[in-house]
Structures are given as structure tokens and as C-alpha cells.
Design an enzyme around this catalytic site. Structure first.
Site, mmCIF file in Angstrom:
data_model
loop_
_atom_site.group_PDB
_atom_site.id
_atom_site.type_symbol
_atom_site.label_atom_id
_atom_site.label_comp_id
_atom_site.label_asym_id
_atom_site.label_seq_id
_atom_site.Cartn_x
_atom_site.Cartn_y
_atom_site.Cartn_z
ATOM 1 N N ASP A 83 -63.074 56.134 -86.037
ATOM 2 C CA ASP A 83 -62.519 56.688 -87.262
ATOM 3 C C ASP A 83 -61.255 55.896 -87.615
ATOM 4 O OD1 ASP A 83 -62.054 58.532 -89.378
ATOM 5 O OD2 ASP A 83 -60.632 59.591 -88.111
ATOM 6 N N LYS A 84 -60.749 56.064 -88.833
ATOM 7 C CA LYS A 84 -59.539 55.347 -89.227
ATOM 8 C C LYS A 84 -58.316 56.253 -89.229
ATOM 9 C CE LYS A 84 -58.150 54.960 -93.326
ATOM 10 N NZ LYS A 84 -56.742 55.414 -93.122
ATOM 11 N N THR A 85 -58.350 57.281 -90.070
ATOM 12 C CA THR A 85 -57.168 58.104 -90.276
ATOM 13 C C THR A 85 -56.819 58.862 -89.012
ATOM 14 O OG1 THR A 85 -57.813 58.385 -92.580
ATOM 15 C CG2 THR A 85 -56.145 59.890 -91.710
ATOM 16 N N GLU A 93 -47.139 57.401 -102.700
ATOM 17 C CA GLU A 93 -46.213 57.965 -103.672
ATOM 18 C C GLU A 93 -45.035 58.634 -102.993
ATOM 19 O OE1 GLU A 93 -48.106 60.365 -106.709
ATOM 20 O OE2 GLU A 93 -48.047 58.556 -107.915
ATOM 21 N N LYS A 151 -47.053 51.535 -112.993
ATOM 22 C CA LYS A 151 -47.173 50.939 -111.653
ATOM 23 C C LYS A 151 -48.647 50.889 -111.300
ATOM 24 C CE LYS A 151 -46.736 55.233 -108.979
ATOM 25 N NZ LYS A 151 -45.949 55.986 -107.989
ATOM 26 N N LYS A 188 -71.832 59.542 -90.356
ATOM 27 C CA LYS A 188 -71.261 58.870 -89.189
ATOM 28 C C LYS A 188 -72.199 59.000 -87.994
ATOM 29 C CE LYS A 188 -66.328 59.420 -90.300
ATOM 30 N NZ LYS A 188 -65.027 59.925 -89.816
ATOM 31 N N ASP A 225 -65.058 64.010 -87.155
ATOM 32 C CA ASP A 225 -65.594 63.053 -86.186
ATOM 33 C C ASP A 225 -66.436 63.714 -85.104
ATOM 34 O OD1 ASP A 225 -64.094 60.958 -87.444
ATOM 35 O OD2 ASP A 225 -62.310 61.712 -86.413
#
Length: 1106
Positions: free
Chosen positions: A361-363, A456, A520, A721, A745
Site C-alpha cells: 500500500d502507499k498511504t 493545501e 494556483k 488489491k 489492505d
């Protein structure tokens, strides 16, 4: 079933569908449930179990699982055979005691694993309702009834959700679609649609919102997350599977041996047996054929040591010991959160040494979920510290509203702002105004920002520290503090962000009446809309952006535009008409946005550091050198996934061909089949309908992915996944590992051979479903390259030696049968047979299997190539087993025929004949024990005091027990049990006996030494080379790798603007529905805490193509 209620001022709690329902109501709460449905609902409960067993199912399920091991079933049959006196030549308790010991130890271990894995039942207290049920939001403490939640456990993002008035709710049945919710809400006779934006799913976390009320829609196992979690499966290692196959082969081999001996008995009975009938009469009805039948089963019992029962006891002890090593490893302990590594199961340790694919997983797994303002470019000048550069930290004490945790390393920028530089002040004014952040000021000067994306939050916090403090907002205005002075800007329009625009703009009117558009966004998008006069500044800023991108930072370009009052009045009229249009609303708004967002004046650019966990790039690099393929499966957007890929050095600039396979539409099918076989990387962009995972395309997807160096799957759901993991497991036949930290996950962790949970900030769902857990991704390197490799090496050595010593033991029986008339007489003393595996050889092999290491942990990490033998099953396989049998056969021939020849027609020094069964049995078993002990010593690379004690202690115990059991005293006390009276002292005092022992030992060990010497000299493996180097430099441990200067990445793709931003919040913050703000209580944590640890710098990995 439906629920009807009206809004009021207090809370009512009732039970519906056996889950708690929290509703902001008072006197008029009506729950309507039909009688039939009422009985159905009461029969269900909301219990959530993640354990395999309960009190009632443990014994039958555990015994069923254990007897799936063929060896256990074999010993149960063997026990039944031993109860038959006609065929048993061994006592029944010799099998019962070890079998019960095995079953009991395994049951205790499995129960412990299951308790640790979490057998708890979850109920729904008020404080945890958000994380334990699917809720329909009713109201919250926030403006507009917004709720700021972290859904990183579900899809790795942070989002805002809004709620509406409540009434009668009808919704879909329970399902596993995390991204979809279908229902209707009826209020005052009008029906409104309910979608996923109105629902909080189990697994999300409430952030910076004091309270919210909601109606429980799904509870317990009906929640969408639990529907997506998959079932708990029984995980067994590949060695377990191989052992089952080998046990089947051993059964066949045992049957062949017993058949040969049974035929031999029949022939002997016909030819020689009649001679003995005179003084050994046969029972009635017993002939040569029946005698052979009984002999067959007798030898099944005698030769049972080819599959010794102590094998499984020893295996469980070894696995338990190696699990403790993981638990006790201080190098995998994370002091900041006081979290040690934990082996949550003891059955999969050696599988850690055979991993071929890692699915991450990433986060929260690769990243810390922390963004920090690192650098910026203003009016053509760059400010901020380069990575690795030591500079002075800026002092913000002059700003009473500054965030004390904000850190910046260039004092010249503060001086520029305080001196009144117009460009610098306009730069931070833009950051303070152009956003959708919601502020909260609990007490005067104590600000907390609720940002939809960490980007942000970091940018608004930076503006706050540099003197432009965002204080509050209404739908029509934004109030900020500019260098200590309060200024209120009229908010005229918010040009919202979306994935196509990749920019956001606001139009404000200053107190002096000046109209300004602040914008932006991604630099490539903003550059297309700049005024021609900005060309020179654009080139300078571009060089700065390239520099920032080389440091792995996330960048945005900032620009502004002064507007004319008359034009703005006309534009606002057309904007309002487009906003209320029923048809073509989005297209008309896009045209208006494009019209006004042109001829912008460039201000500069920002660079935000997306904090990775410490050591992630180095860990990925080392694992790649070990030929482990790493796939990242994330719910994030494509831009974020690619940015993390570059930050982790999974993606590099030398990868010129980066392919994106869109699998969310049927048209994306053709893309998959057209990808070049020379692709460097593939990014799989999935959706709830992942066409690439369908049956007709999954093999093509797998083929394409395996030709790539890096695979990143983005926007994947938890079930997808798991599907990707199953795809690789099924077709690649490789050992897989899944690592994650969130509830999203769990399916992937359960699907992989090995599941690893990160105990981070996203709860404990992943940890509770995992096999191993720790706090940081970098510990995965030590888990695999050190603990995994050692566990695999030790287990393989143990199995090879165990089969060797027991086959050697058994083959001696086989050869002896040809000299005892195939009578099923044992060649050894019965007590030696009983104690051989339990006492004499148990501890030495356990010592080797628990403490042995070919190289130390530093060298294991320094040379990842040492990991490859496990992936190739080189240490223990069917071929290795056959070689072990051949070795045992040779040793058994030496151990039987050398003592037999030495004892044949031999006399003592006093001339008395010593050729008797008892003396020969003692010599044979002594030669056997010493020979197998020498073999174990040759197999041991790492000697400890414990090993020495076990080896010499076992030999000493053998001679002590032998002299004791063969003594006169034991014979007088237990005459029938210890018949070998005086054999030890009469035989072991003869020189030729010791000479025979020495000769057999040399002949058994010499071929092994010669063979290994030849292999090392002619065909050395990587293990041999490292071991030789280690022995030469034994006192000099490898120094840590020198810290190389970071390699700057020059790239044209930089921006990952608002990676978790979503469209629609510009409209929300400009709505008039949240003018009345409810009083709020003190909250406990800042949204974006600063990290204490620096970002680790990694080098490009070297991944072999799959």
C-alpha cells in the site's frame, strides 16, 4: 423497514438490526418494523470476528487441520496397528506419547496465534461508531454540516462529506462496493437521492470535527468494509506443502520396503522355516503367506522412523524460536510509538525467506501522510534549503499567530516579506486566499486548519507563518491578518479544482475595491495561460522547478490577474446563468473559467515535501537487489502514485517509456494488448469495474506487468488489491507478501502468502489481520533479508539433517532384516529406539536450527543476493530430498556392514566369543549416534555455547543412560524391561570396538567433506564467497554504506497538485448554508504535525525484469 424521525435538540438511542443508532432527535422518533422483519432482525447480531476459532469449534477444527498433515494421520493409523499383538514388536506408548505431545503443542500454538490475531467481538459504543459501522450522516458540529474525515483506511485519501436533513431512508442491501451507495431520503413528502457522499463507512476516522450524528445503515459483518475484507484462510508454507508430498512419497517407499521384506519372509519361511518348526511350532492356520502378511505390518511399525513423529514437534519449536527472535529484535523496535515488531503467527517464518513479490500500500505504508513547505520561487529567486544542506532555522517569534511547529530554513525570505516586498507579499497573500481550507479558532490566536488535502494545509500554514494568516471565512468573504493588520476580502467566485483543470482560482475584492484573480495549479497548466510579458520570469521559474523536482518535491505554480469591474460584472452574470442551467452546466462553466483564466501574471512556485517514511528508498533498493519484485497497490489518484514512485526511486528518469494502462473502460482493453515488451513501467489505473482483471484479459495484464521493472496500480479497491495478489499467486506460483496499514489492505493481506501490518496512524485493522507487524516500512528489509533468510536456512538444514539421521536409522533395520530371517526383529535396543529422536538427537539439531547462521545480520543486509537461494528453493526440494536419501543409504551401508564385518568371528582379548546380538546392537547404535553427530557438526556454521552443550551433553547422556540401563541393578529391578545386562561394560572396553567406531565415522564423513570442498573450489556460490570473505575479515564487520549525495532528478512532470482534492468544494464554501456556526469544543490535535525525522534519500534501484 424504515425509520422516521424529526430534528430536535437531544439524542435518542435505539437498537435496530442489532446495531446502535444515533440520531439527533427528541420526542418524535418512530421506528417502524414489520413483525416478520422484526424477528429476522433480532436473530442477527453485529458481532465482528477476525479469529479462526471459537470455544466450541476450536477442538474439532484444530484437530481436523492437524490431521490434514499426512504424517499425523499416519501415526494415528500406526497407533491402531500397535494395539494388535500379532504384528506389533514395539510398545504402544512409544507412539501415543509423542503423538499427544505433537497435537497438544500445535493446538496451544494455534490457539495463541488466534488470540493474538484478535478474536474479539466488536460492539458499537458511541465514541467508536464511526469506525465500526456504516453511517448516514445527519448533522455535525461543522459549518454546512460538513464532516472532515480521513478515509486512508479505505482509499488512502482525506475528504469532506456533507449531510442533509433527515426523514425516511430506504437503501440498498449490504454489499462490498466501497465507492457506491444507493438510497432515497423522503422528507415532507419529497424524495431525495442518497449517494456515497452522504455516508461514512466503517474504517474512516473523524478528523477535526467535534461530533456528528448519524443513522447506522449497515453494522457488524454487513458493513461494506467487512464485506470487502475476505475470509480468514489457513496459511501454510510451501515447505509444509512439500513435506506433505514427500510424506506421500515416503509412504510409497515404506510400502515398497515392507513388501520386499514381506516377500523375503515368505521365501525364508518356505526354505528355512520348516527347520525351526520342531522347537518353534507355528500357530494353527499360520502358513508362509499369512506370516508374510503379518511381517509386512510389523515392518510398517518398525520402519516408521522414516517419518518420525518428533519431526513435527521439532518444527513447531523451531518456528516458535524464530518468531521470538522477531519479537525480541531491538533493531525492529520503533521508540517513537513504543512499538516492537511482532510475529503474530509462528507457522510462516521460513516463508519469509522465499518472497518473490511484494504488494505494498502507499498511504501510511510508504509515506507518513505529512506535507511540509520546503522551498519556493518568488519573482525569479529561489528560497529554502536544499536537501542535505545545513542552514539556519527561521525565527518566527515576531509573529504571534505563527504555527510553532512550522520550520523553514531561509531567513532571507522573512526579511524580504517584512521589508514590504510587493511580490513576496502578493505571493503569500495568494496562498492565504486561494484555497478551500476551513479554519477553527478555539481561543484567540490558536488556529487549526481543516484541509481537504495535505498540500493545501501545508501552503496555508506557510502563509500563516510568513505573516498572512487565514482567520475565518463566510460564503461571501475571507478574513486574514496581513502583517498584523486584519483585512477582509470579498469572495466573489471560486473556480473549483478538478482533475482536468488541475488548477484552482478565486476572485476577490480587496478593501480598496481592487478586483484580483488568484490562481494556483500544475505548472504546465498555468504556463499555458500566462501573459507574454512573463516569458523571462517563466524560464527562470522553470529552472527552479526542475531543481525542486530533482529533490523529489511536489510543485505548484502561482499566478494572478487584475480584473476590470465592468468585465467582472458581466462575467458574474454569465457565471450565474451557467450555474443554474439544467443542461450543459459543466461545459458552460469550463468555458467561462477558460475565458477569465488567461493573461495571468506569474508570481512564482511552491515546493512541498511529501514525507516518506525513513529509509523507504534504501529498503526498496535493497529488496530489488534481492530480486524481489515490488508492486504498489493504492487507492490514490494516478498523479500521486507516480509522484510516490519517483520519490521512492521505483520510477526513475532513465525509464523513458512509462506506460499507463487504463483499465476503467472497455476501450482500455485494446491498450493492454498493444504495450511493448520493452516497457519500463506500467501504471494500472483501475476502477470499480476493472476490465483488465476480467478473465479474458488478466493473463495479458500479468504478462505485461511481469515484463516491467515497476508496477503501480492506482485507484484500486480493497477487493481489486486482493484480485491482483491472487492473480500473481495463481499464475506465477511465487511466494507473495502484502504489506499495508489500513482496513482497505485487509483483503490483500489475507490473500497473500504472508501478510504484514504497519501499526501506524490508520488504526489496527491491518495489524489484526496480519501475520507480522511493525511500525515502519524499512523494517521489512530486516524481516526478509535477515530473519526470513535465517529461518528458511535453518528450517532447510533441519529437514535435510532430520531426514538423513532417520533414514540412516531406518535403513540399518532394512539391511539387518536379511540377516535375521525377516523376523521383524529390531537391530537396536528398544530403549534406544524410543530415545533416539526424543533425547539423543533432539537437542543438537534444535540447537543448530535455532542458532545457526551462515553470515551475521550485517552481512545478510549488505549482500541481498544471499536471499536468492530461498526464492529458487535450492536448500530443500525434491531433488535435495533424493540426495538426502542417497546419502542416508550410503551411511547405513557403512554403519551396518562395517560393524557386522568387524564383529563377525571376533573374540575378546580373553578369547571369549563376543559375536552376540546385544553386543552387535550396542556397537551399531553407538556408531550411528556418533556418525550423525559428526554430520550435524559439519552442517553447523555458527557455534555457540548452547550448541556445544547440546552436542556434548547428548553424547554424554547416551553413554550415561546406556551404562545405567545395561547395569546389574536395572536388570534386577526390571528384569524383562532391561535384558542387556552387562553389555555396555563388556563391549565398550574392547579396543577393536572403538577402532570400528572410528572407522565408520571417518567413512561416513569423508565423502561429505570431499564433496563440499570440491564444490567450493570449482563452483562456489554467492554464499560460499561471502562466507569466505566473512571468515577472512571476521573481526571487521562491514561498515555501513557511505551516504551518497542525493541524485537530482530533472523532470518535466512535477506537479501532483491536490492529490486527494476532489471537485465541488468551491461551491460548498461559497454557499450560504453555513452562516450559523455552532459553538465548538477544544480539539486535541493538529491536522498536520511536524515530523522529527528527515526524509531518507535513496539511490536508483536495480530491478531484474520479470
Amino acid at each position: 423497514m424504515y425509520v422516521h424521525y424529526s430534528a430536535c435538540t437531544c439524542m435518542f438511542v435505539c437498537e435496530l438490526q442489532r446495531v446502535y443508532m444515533y440520531v439527533c432527535t427528541c420526542t418524535t422518533v418512530h421506528v417502524h418494523v414489520s413483525l416478520n422483519m422484526h424477528s429476522v432482525l433480532l436473530s442477527q447480531d453485529n458481532a465482528i470476528r477476525t479469529s479462526k476459532y471459537n470455544v466450541f469449534s476450536f477442538l474439532p477444527l484444530n484437530l481436523f487441520e492437524q490431521f490434514q498433515r499426512l504424517a499425523n494421520a499416519y501415526f494415528l493409523v500406526l497407533l491402531i496397528l500397535q494395539l494388535i499383538p500379532e504384528i506389533s514388536s514395539l510398545s504402544w506408548f512409544t507412539t501415543v506419547v509423542p503423538l499427544l505431545l505433537v497435537l497438544t503443542m500445535t493446538a496451544v500454538k494455534d490457539a495463541s496465534d488466534d488470540i493474538v490475531r484478535d478474536g474479539r467481538y466488536y460492539l458499537l459504543p458511541l465514541s467508536e461508531c464511526l469506525s465500526q459501522a456504516d453511517l448516514l450522516l445527519l448533522t455535525s458540529s461543522e459549518p454546512l454540516n460538513l464532516v472532515y474525515i480521513e478515509t486512508a483506511e479505505l482509499d488512502g485519501t482525506f475528504i469532506l462529506k456533507c449531510v442533509f436533513p433527515t426523514g425516511e431512508v430506504r437503501c440498498e442491501p449490504p454489499n462490498n462496493r466501497l465507492d457506491k451507495f444507493k438510497g432515497t431520503l423522503t422528507v415532507n413528502g419529497q424524495t431525495y437521492a442518497l449517494d456515497n457522499d452522504k455516508v461514512l463507512l466503517r474504517g474512516c476516522t473523524l478528523r477535526n470535527t467535534e461530533w456528528c450524528f448519524g443513522l447506522v445503515v449497515f453494522g457488524g459483518p454487513d458493513t461494506k468494509l467487512m464485506q470487502s475484507s475476505g475470509k480468514t484462510v489457513f496459511k501454510r508454507t510451501s515447505i509444509d506443502g512439500l513435506m506433505n508430498v514427500l510424506v506421500l512419497c515416503i509412504f510409497g517407499f515404506l510400502a515398497v520396503m515392507c513388501s520386499i521384506l514381506a516377500v523375503g519372509n515368505a521365501i525364508w519361511e518356505v526354505r528355512e522355516g520348516s527347520v525351526f518348526i520342531a522347537f518353534l511350532p507355528r500357530p494353527n492356520g499360520v502358513n508362509a503367506g499369512f506370516s508374510a502378511f503379518l511381517t509386512f505390518w510389523s515392518y510398517v511399525i518398525i520402519l516408521n522412523t522414516v517419518v518420525p513423529i518428533s519431526l513435527y514437534v521439532s518444527v513447531e519449536i523451531i518456528r516458535l524460536g524464530n518468531s521470538f527472535y522477531i519479537d525480541w529484535d531491538r533493531k525492529m523496535y520503533y521508540p517513537k510509538s513504543d512499538t516492537p515488531a511482532q510475529a503474530r503467527t509462528t507457522t510462516l517464518n521460513e516463508e519469509l525467506g522465499q518472497i518473490k513479490y511484494i504488494f505494498s500500500d502507499k498511504t501510511g505504508t510508504l509515506t507518513q501522510n505529512i506535507m511540509t513547505f520546503n522551498k519556493c520561487s518568488i519573482n525569479g529567486k529561489s528560497y529554502g534549503r536544499s536537501i542535505g544542506e545545513k542552514t539556519q532555522t527561521v525565527d518566527f517569534t515576531w509573529n504571534e499567530l505563527a504555527d510553532p511547529k512550522f520550520v523553514f530554513h531561509d531567513p532571507s525570505l522573512v526579511e524580504l516579506v517584512r521589508e514590504g516586498d510587493l511580490a513576496a507579499q502578493h505571493f503569500f497573500r495568494l496562498l492565504a486566499l486561494c484555497h478551500t481550507v476551513m479554519p477553527e479558532e478555539k481561543t484567540e490566536g490558536e488556529l487549526y486548519y481543516q484541509a481537504q488535502s495535505p498540500d493545501e494545509g501545508a501552503l496555508v500554514t506557510a502563509a500563516r507563518n510568513f505573516g498572512f494568516v487565514f482567520r475565518s471565512r463566510t460564503p461571501e468573504s475571507i478574513r486574514i491578518m496581513e502583517m498584523g493588520q486584519e483585512v477582509t476580502y470579498d469572495l466573489l467566485a471560486v473556480l473549483d479544482f478538478n482533475n482536468v483543470r488541475k488548477r484552482m482560482s478565486v476572485i476577490v475584492r480587496s478593501p480598496k475595491g481592487k478586483l484580483i484573480l488568484f490562481c494556483k495549479g500544475a505548472d504546465t497548466i498555468v504556463y499555458e495561460r500566462l501573459h507574454p510579458s512573463c516569458l523571462k520570469l517563466k524560464d527562470t521559474t522553470t529552472s527552479h522547478l526542475n531543481e525542486y523536482a530533482g529533490d523529489g518535491l511536489r510543485t505548484l505554480a502561482l499566478a494572478y490577474k487584475d480584473l476590470d469591474d465592468d468585465y467582472m460584472e458581466d462575467w458574474r452574470r454569465r457565471h450565474h446563468e451557467a450555474n443554474i442551467a439544467m443542461d450543459g452546466k459543466e461545459e458552460r462553466l469550463d468555458e467561462l473559467y477558460e475565458e477569465i483564466e488567461k493573461d495571468l501574471m506569474l508570481l512564482g512556485a511552491t515546493a512541498v515535501e511529501d514525507k516518506l517514511q525513513d529509509g523507504v528508498p534504501q529498503t526498496i533498493e535493497q529488496l530489488a537487489k534481492a530480486d524481489i519484485k515490488i508492486w504498489v497497490l493504492t487507492g490514490d489518484k494516478q498523479e500521486t502514485a507516480e509522484n510516490i514512485g519517483y520519490a521512492c526511486n521505483m520510477l526513475r528518469e532513465d525509464m523513458t517509456e512509462v506506460f499507463i494502462v487504463a483499465a476503467n473502460t472497455a476501450e482500455g482493453r485494446d491498450v493492454t494488448t498493444s504495450i511493448s515488451c520493452f516497457a519500463n513501467v506500467i501504471t494500472h489505473n483501475s476502477s470499480p469495474k476493472a476490465y483488465a482483471l476480467e478473465k479474458d484479459l488478466e493473463l495479458e495484464l500479468l504478462r505485461t506487468a511481469c515484463m516491467c521493472q515497476t508496477v503501480i496500480c492506482c485507484r484500486v479497491t480493497p477487493l481489486q488489491k486482493a484480485q491482483v495478489v491472487e492473480l500473481v499467486k495463481h499464475y506465477k506460483q511465487a511466494v507473495t507478501l502484502a504489506i499495508g496499514d489500513g482496513a482497505n489492505d485487509v483483503s490483500m493481506i489475507k490473500a497473500a502468502h504472508i501478510g504484514v501490518g504497519i501499526s501506524g496512524q490508520e488504526g489496527m485493522q491491518a495489524v489484526l489481520s496480519s501475520d507480522y507487524s511493525f511500525a515502519q516500512f524499512r523494517y521489512l528489509q530486516r524481516l526478509l533479508l535477515v530473519h526470513g533468510r535465517w529461518s528458511y536456512l535453518r528450517m532447510c538444514k533441519f529437514l535435510r539433517y532430520f531426514f538423513y539421521k532417520n533414514f540412516t536409522f531406518t535403513f540399518v533395520h532394512f539391511w539387518y532384516a536379511f540377516f535375521c530371517g525377516f523376523s521383524a526383529q529390531t537391530v537396536y535396543d528398544e530403549w534406544f529406539i524410543t530415545l533416539y529422536n526424543l533425547v539423543y538427537t533432539a537437542l543438537p539439531v534444535l540447537g543448530m536450527s535455532l542458532f545457526d547462521q551462515d553470515v551475521n545480520d550485517r552481512w545478510s543486509s549488505q549482500h541481498p543476493q544471499l536471499y536468492s537461494p530461498g526464492q529458487l528453493n535450492l536448500y530443500f526440494s525434491k531433488k535435495a530430498f533424493v540426495r538426502c536419501m542417497m546419502h542416508s543409504c550410503y551411511s547405513s551401508l557403512i554403519l551396518f556392514f562395517i560393524p557386522w564385518a568387524a564383529m563377525y568371528d571376533t573374540v575378546r582379548d580373553d578369547g571369549k566369543d563376543i559375536v552376540d546380538y546385544q553386543s552387535f546392537a550396542l556397537l551399531a547404535q553407538t556408531c550411528l549416534l556418533i556418525a550423525v553427530t559428526i554430520q550435524l557438526s559439519l552442517d553447523t556454521h555458527y557455534w555457540t555455547a548452547v550448541n556445544q552443550f547440546f552436542v556434548w551433553g547428548s553424547l554424554s547422556a547416551y553413554f550415561a543412560i546406556t551404562f545405567t540401563m545395561y547395569s546389574n541393578g536395572m536388570f534386577l529391578i526390571f528384569t524383562s524391561t532391561f535384558p542387556f545386562i552387562g553389555t555396555a561394560r563388556n563391549s565398550l572396553n574392547q579396543p577393536n570396538v572403538w577402532l570400528t567406531i572410528l572407522l565408520t565415522s571417518i567413512l561416513c564423513a569423508l565423502p561429505v567433506v570431499a564433496y563440499r570442498f570440491t564444490l567450493i573450489q570449482l563452483w562456489p556460490t554467492i554464499n560460499d564467497k561471502v562466507q569466505v570473505r566473512h571468515k577472512v575479515r571476521k573481526e571487521a564487520l562491514p561498515a555501513p554504506a557511505p551516504r551518497r549525495p542525493p541524485v537530482r532528478r530533472i523532470s518535466t512532470r512535477r506537479s501532483g497538485y491536490a492529490f486527494s482534492h476532489a471537485q465541488g468544494y468551491g461551491e460548498l464554501v461559497t454557499s450560504g448554508r453555513f452562516l450559523l456556526r455552532r459553538p465548538q469544543k477544544i480539539r486535541t490535535a493538529l491536522l498536520f504535525p511536524q515530523s522529527d525525522s528527515p526524509l531518507s534519500q535513496g539511490q536508483p534501484q536495480h530491478i531484474h525484469k520479470g
